[in-house]
Motif scaffolding. Structure first.
Motif, PDB file in Angstrom:
ATOM      1  N   ASP A  76       0.859  -1.190   0.000  1.00 18.95           N
ATOM      2  CA  ASP A  76       0.000   0.000   0.000  1.00 18.95           C
ATOM      3  C   ASP A  76       0.889   1.232   0.000  1.00 18.95           C
ATOM      4  OD1 ASP A  76      -1.830   2.045   0.429  1.00 18.95           O
ATOM      5  OD2 ASP A  76      -2.921   0.980   1.996  1.00 18.95           O
ATOM      6  N   ASP A  77       0.895   1.937  -1.107  1.00 18.99           N
ATOM      7  CA  ASP A  77       1.686   3.157  -1.248  1.00 18.99           C
ATOM      8  C   ASP A  77       3.152   2.913  -0.868  1.00 18.99           C
ATOM      9  OD1 ASP A  77       1.754   5.815  -2.123  1.00 18.99           O
ATOM     10  OD2 ASP A  77       1.496   6.602  -0.085  1.00 18.99           O
TER      11      ASP A  77
ATOM     12  N   LYS B 179      -8.044   3.492  -3.110  1.00 17.47           N
ATOM     13  CA  LYS B 179      -7.216   4.693  -3.003  1.00 17.47           C
ATOM     14  C   LYS B 179      -6.920   5.338  -4.353  1.00 17.47           C
ATOM     15  CE  LYS B 179      -4.977   3.936   1.415  1.00 17.47           C
ATOM     16  NZ  LYS B 179      -3.696   3.817   2.133  1.00 17.47           N
TER      17      LYS B 179
ATOM     18  N   LYS C 299      -2.945   7.118  -4.958  1.00 15.95           N
ATOM     19  CA  LYS C 299      -2.032   6.207  -4.269  1.00 15.95           C
ATOM     20  C   LYS C 299      -2.156   4.835  -4.903  1.00 15.95           C
ATOM     21  CE  LYS C 299      -1.914   8.639   0.109  1.00 15.95           C
ATOM     22  NZ  LYS C 299      -2.152   8.553   1.542  1.00 15.95           N
TER      23      LYS C 299
END
Length: 185
Positions: free
Chosen positions: A88-89, A131, A136
């Protein structure tokens, strides 16, 4: 096979919510982090395991499959079935997946293969897209079995024991230096 890997999960986000609640370790409160930017809603109850620390600097996340939505702050005994490996990111952000352990309707659920295939597709799709409007990037690397999930849980217990006193920012800086493999896209 009997699966007795049951953990207490504190719910942050009820199933079908657009509100992203997040536990703040410093204040020991659950606070509103944001409202999701798009039309997505959480596909299952979402929470964390106390006394664990994942590579993203937060407690280890868990999706709790159940027919009901649970209020934030509720402790739910959860039988862990497996995990979803995710970035995640740029940060490793594992999601364990389990079922409510005190509902006889789910007594026969012992692995991810026991969940409806479409439910796993919904979970994957949610995290791949939730997201996008924040610009992102989230990469779901795949679903993992119970043994992998147990190993990940134990690793996160050790991370909390070793680094739980660090602030999230200090933890991330230290881990990015020492374990760059956990912080790639």
């Amino acid at each position: 096979m009997i699966n007795k890997f049951i953990l207490d999960v504190i719910i942050e986000i009820p199933k079908e919510s657009k509100v992203k609640y997040e536990y703040d370790r410093k204040t020991k409160q659950i606070k509103i982090d944001r409202v999701l930017y798009g039309a997505n809603v959480y596909p299952q109850n979402y929470g964390f395991i106390p006394e664990t620390l994942d590579w993203d600097g937060d407690e280890l996340d868990v999706l709790v499959y159940a027919q009901q939505s649970f209020n934030p702050g509720t402790l739910v005994p959860t039988r862990i079935l497996g995990a979803m490996e995710m970035i995640d990111d740029g940060e490793t952000d594992t999601k364990l997946i389990g079922v409510i352990a005190v509902d006889p309707r789910f007594a026969n659920k012992t692995s991810l293969q026991d969940l409806p295939e479409h439910t796993l597709k919904e979970i994957k799709n949610f995290f791949e897209t939730y997201k996008l409007l924040q610009n992102k990037k989230v990469i779901v690397k795949g679903f993992k079995d119970l043994a992998w999930a147990n190993k990940e849980y134990l690793e996160c217990v050790n991370l909390m024991k070793k680094y739980g006193k660090l602030s999230k920012d200090d933890f991330l800086k230290k881990m990015q230096r020492e374990h760059p493999e956990k912080y790639k896209v």
